[in-house]
Enzyme design. Sequence first.
Site, mmCIF file in Angstrom:
data_model
loop_
_atom_site.group_PDB
_atom_site.id
_atom_site.type_symbol
_atom_site.label_atom_id
_atom_site.label_comp_id
_atom_site.label_asym_id
_atom_site.label_seq_id
_atom_site.Cartn_x
_atom_site.Cartn_y
_atom_site.Cartn_z
ATOM 1 N N GLU A 156 12.200 11.118 -0.424
ATOM 2 C CA GLU A 156 11.396 11.997 0.641
ATOM 3 C C GLU A 156 12.365 13.099 1.155
ATOM 4 O OE1 GLU A 156 10.085 9.378 3.595
ATOM 5 O OE2 GLU A 156 9.412 7.692 1.909
ATOM 6 N N GLU A 169 11.778 0.270 3.876
ATOM 7 C CA GLU A 169 12.284 0.280 5.540
ATOM 8 C C GLU A 169 12.517 -1.143 5.949
ATOM 9 O OE1 GLU A 169 10.311 3.214 7.950
ATOM 10 O OE2 GLU A 169 10.963 4.906 6.748
HETATM 11 C C1 GLA Z 1 9.194 7.261 6.521
HETATM 12 C C2 GLA Z 1 8.049 6.833 5.619
HETATM 13 C C3 GLA Z 1 6.982 7.674 5.053
HETATM 14 C C4 GLA Z 1 6.599 8.664 6.067
HETATM 15 C C5 GLA Z 1 7.609 9.290 6.798
HETATM 16 C C6 GLA Z 1 7.374 10.287 7.905
HETATM 17 O O1 GLA Z 1 9.829 7.965 5.752
HETATM 18 O O2 GLA Z 1 8.406 6.137 4.360
HETATM 19 O O3 GLA Z 1 5.864 7.448 4.521
HETATM 20 O O4 GLA Z 1 5.772 8.247 7.105
HETATM 21 O O5 GLA Z 1 8.360 8.332 7.439
HETATM 22 O O6 GLA Z 1 6.356 11.010 7.182
#
Ligand code: GLA
Length: 337
Positions: free
Chosen positions: A245, A138
């Site tokens: 994710e 990020e």
């Molecule tokens: C982001 C992070 C993850 C996690 C999510 C929320 O996507 O990359 O590690 O913290 O937020 O759970």
Amino acid sequence: MTEHRTNEVPKLHEVFANQFRIGAAVNPRTLVTQKDLLTRHFNSLTAENEMKFVSVHPEEDRYTFEDADRLMAFAKENGMAVRGHTLVWHNQTPNWVFENRSGGAADRETLLARMKSHIGEVAGRYKGSIYAWDVVNEAVSDSGEEILRPSKWLDIAGEDFIAKAFEYAHEADPDALLFYNDYNESVPAKRDKIYSLVKSLKERDVPIHGIGLQAHWGLEHPTLDHIREAIERYASLGVKLHMTELDVSVFAHEDRRTDLAAPTTEMLERQAERYGAFFKLFKEYSEHITSVTFWGAADDYTWLNDFPVRGRRNWPFLFDAQHQPKASFQSVLEAAR
Ligand code: GLA
């Protein structure tokens, strides 16, 4: 009887064995409460929090690997792969990393030396056992003209903190696949920034092998066209793509309602359509997409409970709170045919 039903359905990771790994994010609790589901349907694990900077390296001279080690042992016992998450991030990183002894900002050399020793220690510990790492998480800005989001890493070390992180990770584990990972990855403006960042890293011969698309998606957004465009654009850089994710919230971002104790029929139908369409797309691009990890495994536990709306549950996965397959699971199976 419920168990009997679960055991009848095909194993997700076997269904996609020729395309990509199927992963789940786990934590010390879900490794216990979701053990059967995890070992049956998934062949890759990611630590939800237990490998983040703040979890493994709370003080400069102290590393805490107990939870991460337990996850690694679970994966090994069950023949599962592990994706590492994450080495460098602006969140969940302790303040000491950025401070000097008098509490002011650390200087660039100190910060980079700390980054190097952190990465060396963590990626070195699991060398050969973690096949891919989210090296930087990020770092790209959601809005405005600037490519990189403001952060202490950027302020103190400058733009090349990203290249440095990849170099240190490559030194620590030369065989691990190294990823840049981000959310809103299919939103065109941010997609183009992620593309430019990774392109410039490749042009400078920085050891980066892939882009992680977090894929925190919803019932309407992002559109399939935007997802497809993102996949094509990233793939054009000649890097591997991992969905890192994946979850499908049943609430639109603006929706703040807190009255639902269970998902509506419409929500579940729409979610099933979406999951089916996503997996068709993943299959179509499986030459580039080599892993699909969900940010959880079943609806009994998701980070989306209480986020972004407190006191609200969410139901983002293929399996319900009793670990039974939902319509979304069936439509993913259909997408595989
Ligand atoms: C982001 C992070 C993850 C996690 C999510 C929320 O996507 O990359 O590690 O913290 O937020 O759970």
